[in-house]
Design a protein around this motif. Sequence first.
Motif, PDB file in Angstrom:
ATOM      1  N   VAL C  85     -55.517  45.717   0.549  1.00  0.00           N
ATOM      2  CA  VAL C  85     -55.233  44.423  -0.061  1.00  0.00           C
ATOM      3  C   VAL C  85     -56.404  43.500   0.232  1.00  0.00           C
ATOM      4  O   VAL C  85     -56.781  43.359   1.393  1.00  0.00           O
ATOM      5  N   PRO C  86     -57.019  42.942  -0.770  1.00  0.00           N
ATOM      6  CA  PRO C  86     -58.148  42.041  -0.491  1.00  0.00           C
ATOM      7  C   PRO C  86     -57.660  40.798   0.227  1.00  0.00           C
ATOM      8  O   PRO C  86     -56.536  40.353   0.013  1.00  0.00           O
ATOM      9  N   PRO C  87     -58.489  40.229   1.095  1.00  0.00           N
ATOM     10  CA  PRO C  87     -58.067  39.029   1.813  1.00  0.00           C
ATOM     11  C   PRO C  87     -57.897  37.851   0.863  1.00  0.00           C
ATOM     12  O   PRO C  87     -58.386  37.841  -0.255  1.00  0.00           O
ATOM     13  N   LYS C  88     -57.172  36.880   1.360  1.00  0.00           N
ATOM     14  CA  LYS C  88     -56.790  35.741   0.527  1.00  0.00           C
ATOM     15  C   LYS C  88     -58.000  35.015  -0.069  1.00  0.00           C
ATOM     16  O   LYS C  88     -58.017  34.690  -1.252  1.00  0.00           O
ATOM     17  N   ARG C  89     -58.994  34.769   0.780  1.00  0.00           N
ATOM     18  CA  ARG C  89     -60.148  34.017   0.284  1.00  0.00           C
ATOM     19  C   ARG C  89     -60.867  34.819  -0.802  1.00  0.00           C
ATOM     20  O   ARG C  89     -61.325  34.275  -1.804  1.00  0.00           O
ATOM     21  N   GLY C  90     -60.937  36.122  -0.583  1.00  0.00           N
ATOM     22  CA  GLY C  90     -61.558  36.961  -1.598  1.00  0.00           C
ATOM     23  C   GLY C  90     -60.806  36.890  -2.907  1.00  0.00           C
ATOM     24  O   GLY C  90     -61.403  36.792  -3.974  1.00  0.00           O
ATOM     25  N   GLN C  91     -59.473  36.901  -2.829  1.00  0.00           N
ATOM     26  CA  GLN C  91     -58.696  36.810  -4.064  1.00  0.00           C
ATOM     27  C   GLN C  91     -58.912  35.480  -4.751  1.00  0.00           C
ATOM     28  O   GLN C  91     -59.060  35.413  -5.970  1.00  0.00           O
ATOM     29  N   PHE C  92     -58.921  34.406  -3.960  1.00  0.00           N
ATOM     30  CA  PHE C  92     -59.126  33.088  -4.564  1.00  0.00           C
ATOM     31  C   PHE C  92     -60.457  33.056  -5.304  1.00  0.00           C
ATOM     32  O   PHE C  92     -60.550  32.557  -6.416  1.00  0.00           O
ATOM     33  N   ARG C  94     -62.161  35.574  -6.450  1.00  0.00           N
ATOM     34  CA  ARG C  94     -62.158  36.483  -7.594  1.00  0.00           C
ATOM     35  C   ARG C  94     -61.517  35.820  -8.811  1.00  0.00           C
ATOM     36  O   ARG C  94     -62.051  35.851  -9.910  1.00  0.00           O
ATOM     37  N   TYR C  95     -60.380  35.166  -8.582  1.00  0.00           N
ATOM     38  CA  TYR C  95     -59.718  34.564  -9.740  1.00  0.00           C
ATOM     39  C   TYR C  95     -60.340  33.234 -10.119  1.00  0.00           C
ATOM     40  O   TYR C  95     -60.167  32.777 -11.242  1.00  0.00           O
ATOM     41  N   LEU C  96     -61.088  32.637  -9.200  1.00  0.00           N
ATOM     42  CA  LEU C  96     -61.883  31.465  -9.597  1.00  0.00           C
ATOM     43  C   LEU C  96     -62.923  31.891 -10.636  1.00  0.00           C
ATOM     44  O   LEU C  96     -63.079  31.257 -11.681  1.00  0.00           O
ATOM     45  N   VAL C  97     -63.605  32.982 -10.321  1.00  0.00           N
ATOM     46  CA  VAL C  97     -64.597  33.475 -11.284  1.00  0.00           C
ATOM     47  C   VAL C  97     -63.896  33.876 -12.577  1.00  0.00           C
ATOM     48  O   VAL C  97     -64.402  33.651 -13.674  1.00  0.00           O
ATOM     49  N   TYR C 264     -59.002  24.552 -15.959  1.00  0.00           N
ATOM     50  CA  TYR C 264     -59.566  23.572 -15.030  1.00  0.00           C
ATOM     51  C   TYR C 264     -58.562  23.253 -13.934  1.00  0.00           C
ATOM     52  O   TYR C 264     -58.923  23.134 -12.754  1.00  0.00           O
ATOM     53  N   ASP C 265     -57.283  23.130 -14.332  1.00  0.00           N
ATOM     54  CA  ASP C 265     -56.250  22.865 -13.326  1.00  0.00           C
ATOM     55  C   ASP C 265     -56.185  23.999 -12.306  1.00  0.00           C
ATOM     56  O   ASP C 265     -56.120  23.761 -11.097  1.00  0.00           O
ATOM     57  N   ILE C 266     -56.186  25.225 -12.832  1.00  0.00           N
ATOM     58  CA  ILE C 266     -56.092  26.374 -11.924  1.00  0.00           C
ATOM     59  C   ILE C 266     -57.268  26.386 -10.964  1.00  0.00           C
ATOM     60  O   ILE C 266     -57.122  26.566  -9.759  1.00  0.00           O
ATOM     61  N   MET C 267     -58.457  26.145 -11.528  1.00  0.00           N
ATOM     62  CA  MET C 267     -59.647  26.210 -10.675  1.00  0.00           C
ATOM     63  C   MET C 267     -59.625  25.115  -9.630  1.00  0.00           C
ATOM     64  O   MET C 267     -60.002  25.342  -8.468  1.00  0.00           O
ATOM     65  N   GLU C 268     -59.170  23.916 -10.026  1.00  0.00           N
ATOM     66  CA  GLU C 268     -59.122  22.851  -9.026  1.00  0.00           C
ATOM     67  C   GLU C 268     -58.132  23.191  -7.936  1.00  0.00           C
ATOM     68  O   GLU C 268     -58.388  22.958  -6.751  1.00  0.00           O
ATOM     69  N   TYR C 269     -57.005  23.785  -8.333  1.00  0.00           N
ATOM     70  CA  TYR C 269     -56.033  24.212  -7.316  1.00  0.00           C
ATOM     71  C   TYR C 269     -56.673  25.231  -6.384  1.00  0.00           C
ATOM     72  O   TYR C 269     -56.572  25.121  -5.155  1.00  0.00           O
ATOM     73  N   LEU C 274     -58.624  26.471  -0.956  1.00  0.00           N
ATOM     74  CA  LEU C 274     -59.359  27.682  -0.601  1.00  0.00           C
ATOM     75  C   LEU C 274     -59.152  28.008   0.874  1.00  0.00           C
ATOM     76  O   LEU C 274     -59.520  27.239   1.735  1.00  0.00           O
ATOM     77  N   PRO C 275     -58.523  29.149   1.194  1.00  0.00           N
ATOM     78  CA  PRO C 275     -58.306  29.465   2.605  1.00  0.00           C
ATOM     79  C   PRO C 275     -59.584  29.960   3.255  1.00  0.00           C
ATOM     80  O   PRO C 275     -60.511  30.415   2.579  1.00  0.00           O
ATOM     81  N   ALA C 276     -59.628  29.852   4.555  1.00  0.00           N
ATOM     82  CA  ALA C 276     -60.787  30.371   5.290  1.00  0.00           C
ATOM     83  C   ALA C 276     -60.584  31.858   5.541  1.00  0.00           C
ATOM     84  O   ALA C 276     -59.506  32.403   5.309  1.00  0.00           O
ATOM     85  N   GLY C 277     -61.625  32.503   5.984  1.00  0.00           N
ATOM     86  CA  GLY C 277     -61.480  33.908   6.319  1.00  0.00           C
ATOM     87  C   GLY C 277     -62.491  34.771   5.605  1.00  0.00           C
ATOM     88  O   GLY C 277     -63.368  34.260   4.907  1.00  0.00           O
ATOM     89  N   PRO C 278     -62.372  36.079   5.786  1.00  0.00           N
ATOM     90  CA  PRO C 278     -63.331  36.972   5.143  1.00  0.00           C
ATOM     91  C   PRO C 278     -63.057  37.068   3.650  1.00  0.00           C
ATOM     92  O   PRO C 278     -61.986  36.665   3.166  1.00  0.00           O
ATOM     93  N   VAL C 279     -64.049  37.565   2.915  1.00  0.00           N
ATOM     94  CA  VAL C 279     -63.871  37.668   1.472  1.00  0.00           C
ATOM     95  C   VAL C 279     -63.603  39.093   1.036  1.00  0.00           C
ATOM     96  O   VAL C 279     -63.253  39.325  -0.097  1.00  0.00           O
ATOM     97  N   ALA C 280     -63.792  40.058   1.903  1.00  0.00           N
ATOM     98  CA  ALA C 280     -63.580  41.430   1.465  1.00  0.00           C
ATOM     99  C   ALA C 280     -63.170  42.283   2.647  1.00  0.00           C
ATOM    100  O   ALA C 280     -63.447  41.958   3.802  1.00  0.00           O
TER     101      ALA C 280
END
Lengths: 323, 146, 400, 152
Positions: C85-92, C94-97, C264-269, C274-280
């Motif tokens: 499971v990718p870490p939370k920050r990595g998921q954020f 990924r879906y930001l992009v 834009y709303d999603i990205m601002e959210y 954005l949680p801290a932590g590793p990205v992968a």
Amino acid sequence: MAALKPLLYVFVYPGLLFLFAYGTFCEWFDRKVYARLQNRMGPTHTGRWGLLQPVADFVKLMAKEDVVPEKADKGLFTALPVVGLAVVATAMLLVPVWHVSPTASGFNSFSGDIIVLLYLLSLPTLIFFLAGWSSTNLFSTVGGTRVLTMLFGYEVPLFLAVLSPALLAGSWRLAEIAAFYQARPLLLLVNLPAFAISLVCVQAKLERTPFDIPHAETEIVGGTFTEFSGKKLAFFRLMTDIELVVSSGLLATVFLGGFPGGVGWGFVQFILKTLFIIFLLSLMRAATSRIRVDQVVSFAWRFLAPAAVGQLLLVILLKGFMP
Amino acid sequence: MRIGAFIPELLRHLFKKPATVDYPFKKLSPPEGFRGTPYLHPETCIVCRACERDCPAEAIEIVELSAAEKRFRLTIHNDRCIHCAQCVDSCPTDAMRMDDKYEIAAFSRWDLKAAWEYVRAVVKPKAPAPAPAAPAPSANPPSDNG
Amino acid sequence: MKVQIPIGPQHPALKEPIGLRMTVEGEVIHDADLRLGYNHRGVEKVAEGRSYIQNLYLTERICGICSHSHSTTFAQGAEILFEIVPPKRGQFLRYLVSELERVHSHLLWLGVAGHEAGFDSFFMYVWRDREIVMDILEMISGNRVHYAINTIGGVRRDIDEAQRTKILDLLAVLRARTSFYLNLGTTEPSFVGRLAGVGYLSKEDAMSLCAVGPTARASNVPRDVRKDDPYGIYDEVPFEVCTADTCDVLGRTVVRIKEVLQSYDIMEYLLRNLPAGPVAVKAPRRPKPGEIVSRYEAPRGENIHYIKSNGTDKPERLKVRAPTLGNYAATIAMLKKGFIADIPLIFAAIDPCICCAERSVELVDSRSGRPSVVRWSELRRMAGRRAARDSKKRNVEWPL
Amino acid sequence: MDRIRGLLGERILEMTNPAVRRIFLTLAPQDLVWALGRLKADMGYWHLSTISGVDLGDAFEFLYHLTDDLPGSLHVRTRTPKAEARIPSICSVIPGAVLYEREVQEMFGVVVENIPDNRRLLLSDDWPDGQHPLRKDWKHVRPEEKIPGGKS
């Protein structure tokens, strides 16, 4: 000397040489304004500010291979660009630039020249149609039919709109119309609606957005010009440029009071007024999207033609009240 | 419906600076971290062949020139490279890097190939060897180096 | 007189080759037919011979515009097979992009729609502002087109605080511009005149012909994988599915612009939370045997990857369905009874990505099986020969 | 799942649920049209995402990826022997399936019965008959790359 003067008219000013130079300049101006309106640069590197870009395009096209489709009517196909260029160049001789005196008439200024000029300006449309039709390409054929369909839309409003100031001036001679409005500049305001209508119609005649339907590239590739290449295409492009100059010259004569003031000042006025009209045309080109051919016809007959008739009625009424 | 809805916006931009750049004469600089062309730092390469195996475009080719001397030649076929920087990620010793060049066209595909000949370095990987590169270097010979 | 007009394989309205054949009478289209296959690369076959990490970049290259969507779909599926499971920050991230990509793709489409309708100023302005998104993407990932930000187990690059605030600032600019385009696109008479009522696709047709994405949503079918089958972080992000009930190109335009505003709303959210932590996390090299279907809402509609693993480091089978293929059947229905002038608009309205839709077989040289270099003169001779042979077969004769 | 079981009853050969919101269902080919019709009418599975085929060696497996308005998706699997590969066309139930069936037909060489339009979809017109690229025994040999010019 007297024999030399017409030759000078034909070849140097306002004939071919001047037309070539000014036509390409107008194309440059149009492109530059269009680009700047879109926050782009436009031509920059050929000559100062890209001024020579249309000339460079012309020269390049002249040097390109010339292909004639196998099934096309070769005579017609070859003759059309030359005839078209000749027609618009002839039309330019009738535009009363400084060399015409309002009183004396000559071979390039006579009573009824406004009608002749309008007819000469209709001819390019027919030439475009024939060009599309004679190249036998499917896209060209569709483009050709679109040219004719549009012609039925805008031609009548254009005639009505251009004739209403002539009616007010009581003359069918361009130089006299111009002189009439130079004497009474306020009367120009009466013709403002007609000016707007004829701007739209000229835009349609020149096949520029929103009326670039006959050569809408995303729909029918090059439209009428799909099969034209090399010198023929160069001639057609030059012809469009010159048509732009002539039509804006006509509009400037009829609606903006002509070009009085002799050699120097008249020339400057000619340049300024035509550039103003070309600017308006460019603005219209930038601000609109292409519409469908059925929309052109319905727009022309539902809005333009009634407005032109209304303008004509206004002029007739005004003329009745005028001394 | 508003006729000429666009005109104010158009006129506002008439005398503004254009948004475009006069490209071949003026250039924009790429941002930091731009993935340009990969290049090798031969001093740190331990020839683990992780880059060769992971390269999606098969653009990296490592040839052993002399077993005794431990001399190798690494060729980057830039005509095939897709600039994904996977080699940079796969490299355990930071020997693969990316520059920020973006005008990399050439007249011949041969001009695009870059090769380095070097002796294998003996450098301890900085991190404990990354997972994808874990198996022994020569355990997975590249399928074909085309 | 019925005439067949070929639109494509090479045509100015098409950005990629596809064969459309229109039977028209006057300006009205009577029938339309479709021929695919001009853009084959054999991705599915090639994928069977490559490792998962290589396939990640291969799937990214299925499409040039929604590159991130395919690689994310693949990575999502592969992560389930690898049981990580990718870490939370990595998921954020990924879906930001992925939302940035949606914005860039929709703005690109909007500009193209303007261009197809001959509204070049609109095109230029939209694309000028699209550059902002491209710059953000380049800043995050290091490339404008193929972001290559995904890896199996997360993302490859992190963003820092300065970048985060910069993106938020730029999003505010973009939001203002997008609202302006929404206003302009629905008020400029000549543009609306071209879009309204064109390419009608009723709700029933949209459902039975399996339309996806904005095409379906504009026909009032609220299908959005992000809502229907929330993947990644979409079950915690608030957003709405935009639909329109006009069922025409104008509706598709409005749906897309509204989706951009939602993005834009999603990205601002995402950026504000954005949680801290590793990205992968590290991924093993070989997955467990199994199969998985990964779904993803790409800008054009639903992306679906079926991955079957046999326990080796290469997938047994990778099946890719790009959204455009799902919309072709609907396009044919939309084109009928339209005008020639509407062809580019209707076709563009599904936002076709032809190279996405055709990815199955690698063609070397279909005729002889060996690559050959043909000289120019040879080519001309061949063309001449072909013209001589085919000239009598032309189905349209010169009418006069 | 239970609803599907109730709906299709005996004809289900196998049903698994390997991941969240993913249901895999195995049916015999001859039951396919009937089952998809029931699923569409009673459960609202109206959207066919795609048909994916897998070459299992001596048989083909086809998966019909269905979705509806509910969360999750249903994947109907059917198998047909390679020697005599036939599957029924489901265009009568889902008209939008024709493109996927054409693709499967040319890629795997399976006969789709009653397909409304059996021209080629993706392969070129002069592609030889009997060549089906996504079969496992169809090997693509990459031609040797020749780069014009050379290091002088």
